[in-house]
Design a protein around this motif. Structure first.
Motif, PDB file in Angstrom:
ATOM      1  N   THR A 150      -1.299  -6.087  -9.097  1.00 14.79           N
ATOM      2  CA  THR A 150       0.103  -6.384  -8.792  1.00 14.79           C
ATOM      3  C   THR A 150       0.952  -6.345 -10.055  1.00 14.79           C
ATOM      4  O   THR A 150       2.045  -5.753 -10.075  1.00 14.79           O
TER       5      THR A 150
ATOM      6  N   LEU B  16       1.364  -2.598 -11.380  1.00 14.44           N
ATOM      7  CA  LEU B  16       2.380  -1.820 -10.664  1.00 14.44           C
ATOM      8  C   LEU B  16       3.782  -2.322 -10.995  1.00 14.44           C
ATOM      9  O   LEU B  16       4.725  -1.532 -11.149  1.00 14.44           O
TER      10      LEU B  16
ATOM     11  N   VAL C 285       7.968  -3.798  -4.753  1.00 13.27           N
ATOM     12  CA  VAL C 285       6.649  -3.172  -4.814  1.00 13.27           C
ATOM     13  C   VAL C 285       5.575  -4.224  -5.090  1.00 13.27           C
ATOM     14  O   VAL C 285       4.504  -4.230  -4.460  1.00 13.27           O
ATOM     15  N   MET C 286       5.834  -5.128  -6.021  1.00 16.85           N
ATOM     16  CA  MET C 286       4.877  -6.203  -6.295  1.00 16.85           C
ATOM     17  C   MET C 286       4.684  -7.085  -5.066  1.00 16.85           C
ATOM     18  O   MET C 286       3.551  -7.449  -4.704  1.00 16.85           O
TER      19      MET C 286
ATOM     20  N   THR D 193       5.133  -6.359  -1.856  1.00 23.08           N
ATOM     21  CA  THR D 193       4.419  -5.665  -0.786  1.00 23.08           C
ATOM     22  C   THR D 193       2.973  -5.390  -1.170  1.00 23.08           C
ATOM     23  O   THR D 193       2.067  -5.475  -0.332  1.00 23.08           O
ATOM     24  N   THR D 194       2.741  -5.075  -2.432  1.00 27.28           N
ATOM     25  CA  THR D 194       1.380  -4.838  -2.897  1.00 27.28           C
ATOM     26  C   THR D 194       0.517  -6.069  -2.705  1.00 27.28           C
ATOM     27  O   THR D 194      -0.614  -5.987  -2.202  1.00 27.28           O
TER      28      THR D 194
ATOM     29  N   GLN E 290       5.777  -7.617   7.618  1.00 32.55           N
ATOM     30  CA  GLN E 290       6.064  -7.175   6.249  1.00 32.55           C
ATOM     31  C   GLN E 290       7.018  -5.985   6.256  1.00 32.55           C
ATOM     32  O   GLN E 290       7.921  -5.889   5.419  1.00 32.55           O
TER      33      GLN E 290
ATOM     34  N   ASP F 296       6.490   4.849  -2.122  1.00 33.92           N
ATOM     35  CA  ASP F 296       6.256   3.513  -2.667  1.00 33.92           C
ATOM     36  C   ASP F 296       5.422   2.671  -1.704  1.00 33.92           C
ATOM     37  O   ASP F 296       4.526   1.919  -2.126  1.00 33.92           O
ATOM     38  N   LEU F 297       5.708   2.783  -0.422  1.00 30.70           N
ATOM     39  CA  LEU F 297       4.946   2.035   0.576  1.00 30.70           C
ATOM     40  C   LEU F 297       3.491   2.493   0.587  1.00 30.70           C
ATOM     41  O   LEU F 297       2.567   1.670   0.739  1.00 30.70           O
TER      42      LEU F 297
ATOM     43  N   CYS G 140       1.531   0.824  -2.222  1.00 34.64           N
ATOM     44  CA  CYS G 140       1.158  -0.549  -1.881  1.00 34.64           C
ATOM     45  C   CYS G 140      -0.022  -0.574  -0.912  1.00 34.64           C
ATOM     46  O   CYS G 140      -0.940  -1.395  -1.053  1.00 34.64           O
TER      47      CYS G 140
ATOM     48  N   ALA H 209      -3.273   0.213  -2.633  1.00 30.91           N
ATOM     49  CA  ALA H 209      -3.771  -0.944  -3.389  1.00 30.91           C
ATOM     50  C   ALA H 209      -4.561  -1.877  -2.475  1.00 30.91           C
ATOM     51  O   ALA H 209      -5.631  -2.389  -2.856  1.00 30.91           O
TER      52      ALA H 209
END
Length: 308
Positions: free
Chosen positions: A196, A199, A214-215, A217-218, A259, A280-281, A284, A287
């Motif tokens: 996390t 990213l 991004v953090m 959702t990751t 989410q 971007d999704l 995540c 990850a």
């Protein structure tokens, strides 16, 4: 037999006949000296000393005498030994699910702590004056409700593993983190935190405004992957089966939908989030799948070491 000979006999002999109350007490004591967890069942007055001495004494509820019931820790209402086996299995399942939930919650929160404490360190080192923080309070609250709350709830109904009755009992001296659970919890939490943060720093360094989203959702997707990987400490997800815990499947789907709603509806303004692009999704999601694959791989390596 002297004590040494008797201890050897207890290790090898399965059935003792025509035993007196003293013999029963001696058998229980010899097994306990060998660090065995001893259960004793009985219904008569002559069983009372051994029932009292055993780690758990089980008296018969129908045919048992009042003396045996008073000396025992548990009374078997139907006098059926199959009930004891069923109770042991259910107790092991409950204990396993408790350990899973605690490990899942601690690892996830440990990852969040790493993110919150690790985020400002690079800025302090380079002397950068920034007010950016990893997560806002409402974002952390959302993550705790969605992951620890909902996903943790589904772990309470995880069915028994195939080998649950084949393994020896837990030692009474073992804590909750025994058998490597503590180490596993720590390294999973560290992976969640490190990925996390990595990213987040990458997006922030590229001056992309969606770095915090991004953090956010990751971490959510990684805990979904962690929940599936935590269903068993030894068995693979393929062996367990995806559909053996339908509640977890439903809740995981609900968490993912919620989410996405918080990213692409007016709720995003309430939590100060940005709508993510498909790329971007996907980062995540990868990850989250990556953590699931990593934990499953570690379990596979451990199984190969155990199997000769």
């Amino acid at each position: 037999l002297d004590d040494e000979e008797f201890a050897a006999a207890v290790r090898e002999v399965s059935v003792f006949a025509r035993v007196s109350p003293e013999h029963k007490l001696r058998i229980v004591g010899a097994l306990q000296q060998q660090h065995q967890v001893v259960a004793m069942t009985g219904d008569g007055v002559n069983d009372a000393p051994a029932l009292k001495r055993a780690d758990i004494g089980v008296a018969m509820g129908i045919t048992g005498t009042d003396v045996s019931k008073e000396a025992a820790d548990m009374v078997l209402r139907d006098d059926n030994f199959a009930t004891i086996v069923a109770a042991v299995e259910e107790g092991r399942v409950i204990y396993d699910n408790l350990r899973r939930f605690v490990s899942f919650a601690v690892a996830g929160n440990f990852g969040k702590i790493i993110v919150m404490l690790g985020w400002p360190i690079p800025f302090l080192i380079v002397g950068s004056d920034t007010t950016a923080i990893a997560f806002l309070p409402l974002q952390l609250l959302w993550l705790n409700l969605m992951t620890d709350g909902l996903l943790g709830l589904s772990m309470g109904v995880e069915p028994a593993e195939q080998s649950v009755m084949e393994r020896p009992p837990h030692s009474p001296s073992d804590g909750l983190w025994a058998n490597g659970l503590g180490t596993r919890t720590v390294w999973i939490g560290m992976v969640i935190g490190a990925v996390t943060l990595g990213l987040g720093f990458a997006y922030y360094a590229a001056d992309l405004e969606q770095w915090q989203t991004v953090m956010f959702t990751t971490l959510a997707f990684m805990q979904v992957g962690q929940a599936f990987a935590t269903r068993s400490s030894t068995e693979s997800l393929r062996t367990i089966g995806w559909r053996t815990n339908p509640l977890m499947l439903a809740i995981a789907g609900l968490v993912i939908v919620l989410q996405l709603l918080v990213l692409y509806t007016p709720l995003s303004e309430f939590l100060d989030l940005d709508a993510l692009s498909p790329a971007d999704l996907a980062v995540c999601a990868v990850a989250g799948l990556g953590l699931l694959a990593l934990v499953e791989s570690v379990k596979a390596i451990k199984r190969r070491r155990v199997v000769p």
